[in-house]
Write an enzyme that holds these catalytic residues in place. Structure first.
Site, PDB file in Angstrom:
ATOM      1  N   SER A  39       0.032  -6.162   1.351  1.00 19.01           N
ATOM      2  CA  SER A  39       0.823  -6.065   2.584  1.00 19.01           C
ATOM      3  C   SER A  39       0.804  -7.382   3.362  1.00 19.01           C
ATOM      4  O   SER A  39      -0.115  -8.201   3.232  1.00 19.01           O
ATOM      5  CB  SER A  39       0.279  -4.945   3.466  1.00 19.01           C
ATOM      6  OG  SER A  39       0.285  -3.725   2.764  1.00 19.01           O
TER       7      SER A  39
HETATM    8  N1  SAM Z   1      -3.881  -2.003   0.590  1.00 14.08           N
HETATM    9  C1  SAM Z   1      -3.344  -2.832  -0.443  1.00 14.08           C
HETATM   10  C2  SAM Z   1      -3.809  -4.250  -0.354  1.00 14.08           C
HETATM   11  O1  SAM Z   1      -4.572  -4.600   0.555  1.00 14.08           O
HETATM   12  O2  SAM Z   1      -3.420  -5.043  -1.245  1.00 14.08           O
HETATM   13  C3  SAM Z   1      -1.837  -2.776  -0.518  1.00 14.08           C
HETATM   14  C4  SAM Z   1      -1.396  -1.466  -0.995  1.00 14.08           C
HETATM   15  S1  SAM Z   1       0.186  -1.418  -1.774  1.00 14.08           S
HETATM   16  C5  SAM Z   1       1.255  -1.639  -0.410  1.00 14.08           C
HETATM   17  C6  SAM Z   1       0.191   0.344  -2.101  1.00 14.08           C
HETATM   18  C7  SAM Z   1      -0.742   0.765  -3.211  1.00 14.08           C
HETATM   19  O3  SAM Z   1      -0.817   2.185  -3.222  1.00 14.08           O
HETATM   20  C8  SAM Z   1      -0.257   0.347  -4.600  1.00 14.08           C
HETATM   21  O4  SAM Z   1      -1.245  -0.393  -5.249  1.00 14.08           O
HETATM   22  C9  SAM Z   1      -0.008   1.689  -5.299  1.00 14.08           C
HETATM   23  O5  SAM Z   1      -0.273   1.658  -6.690  1.00 14.08           O
HETATM   24  C10 SAM Z   1      -0.970   2.596  -4.564  1.00 14.08           C
HETATM   25  N2  SAM Z   1      -0.669   4.020  -4.659  1.00 14.08           N
HETATM   26  C11 SAM Z   1       0.529   4.650  -4.624  1.00 14.08           C
HETATM   27  N3  SAM Z   1       0.354   5.980  -4.745  1.00 14.08           N
HETATM   28  C12 SAM Z   1      -0.986   6.196  -4.857  1.00 14.08           C
HETATM   29  C13 SAM Z   1      -1.800   7.359  -4.994  1.00 14.08           C
HETATM   30  N4  SAM Z   1      -1.299   8.597  -5.038  1.00 14.08           N
HETATM   31  N5  SAM Z   1      -3.139   7.195  -5.077  1.00 14.08           N
HETATM   32  C14 SAM Z   1      -3.700   5.965  -5.033  1.00 14.08           C
HETATM   33  N6  SAM Z   1      -2.982   4.821  -4.896  1.00 14.08           N
HETATM   34  C15 SAM Z   1      -1.634   4.935  -4.797  1.00 14.08           C
END
Ligand code: SAM
Length: 218
Positions: A64
């Site tokens: 993000s």
């Molecule tokens: N917090 C992260 C960082 O600091 O880099 C950025 C997160 S990114 C915007 C969103 C993440 O949520 C992705 O890596 C995606 O694979 C994960 N995601 C989506 N659905 C998910 C789920 N049901 N359980 C766990 N992770 C999930």
């Protein structure tokens, strides 16, 4: 760029992207100035690590924008004795920021590869109070609950009921809620038997895919 350049890039990021837009919590500003974001981006993007935008981290996912990380962290109001759950580990950067403010961070990611890489970066950065899990975080991490704070860093159609259940008394949850195209940050507080919600800024996150988020076909 060398370490001095990165330190200077972080100082500028905090002044021009965070303070200038109203982030004011001294603990959050300090941590954003301390955590080496360039260690959490793919090697070919290190020169863009402190830019004012999200970056691709592979598997169609993103780290993000610094402002969004700071804003969600400020809204979460983490205290040193807190146990925090992050849903959506991605690069591990948000977890590293939280690790500097909380007692313990559990972070869960659905992509095994991203989780493994994030765990390595967190280890290299010395974040020894973070545990990375692989799985569907839309259902939380029941074996580790309750949590004082829960942060969801992917977009959900509504607040997943399991996450509400895993929130400790007086707990707080921050989650982007809305359509797959656009969301608003929702802050939910668990009071005495009731949950209170307030709606914050607009945002755009990748979808939370899972049992209590979006299905792949939505
Ligand atoms: N917090 C992260 C960082 O600091 O880099 C950025 C997160 S990114 C915007 C969103 C993440 O949520 C992705 O890596 C995606 O694979 C994960 N995601 C989506 N659905 C998910 C789920 N049901 N359980 C766990 N992770 C999930």
């Amino acid at each position: 760029m060398n370490e001095t350049d990165y330190t200077e890039a972080r100082r500028k990021m905090v002044d021009s992207q965070l303070r200038a837009r109203g982030i004011h919590d001294p603990g959050v500003l300090r941590v954003m100035e301390d955590v080496p974001r360039h260690l959490f981006v793919p090697p070919d993007l290190v020169n863009q690590a402190y830019d004012d935008r999200p970056l691709d981290i592979g598997a169609g996912q993103t780290i993000s924008q610094p402002y969004m990380v700071a804003l969600m962290t400020e809204l979460l109001a983490v205290e040193p004795h807190h146990r925090v759950l992050e849903v959506g580990t991605g690069s591990g950067y948000q977890a590293a920021v939280l690790a500097c403010l909380a007692r313990e961070v559990i972070t869960i990611e659905r992509f095994e590869r991203l989780a493994r890489e994030a765990a390595g970066r967190l280890r290299d950065a010395g974040c020894d109070n973070v545990r990375v899990l692989v799985g569907d975080g839309s259902a939380g991490a029941p074996d580790h609950a309750p949590f004082d704070r829960i942060i969801v860093t992917a977009a959900s159609p509504s607040i997943p009921p399991s996450l509400k259940k895993q929130l400790a008394p007086a707990g707080r949850l921050v989650c982007p809620v809305g359509s797959r195209q656009a969301q608003r940050l929702i802050v939910m507080d668990r009071g005495d038997g009731v949950f209170e919600e307030s709606e914050g800024v607009g945002c755009v996150f990748v979808p939370l895919l899972g049992k209590e988020g979006w299905s792949k076909d939505d």
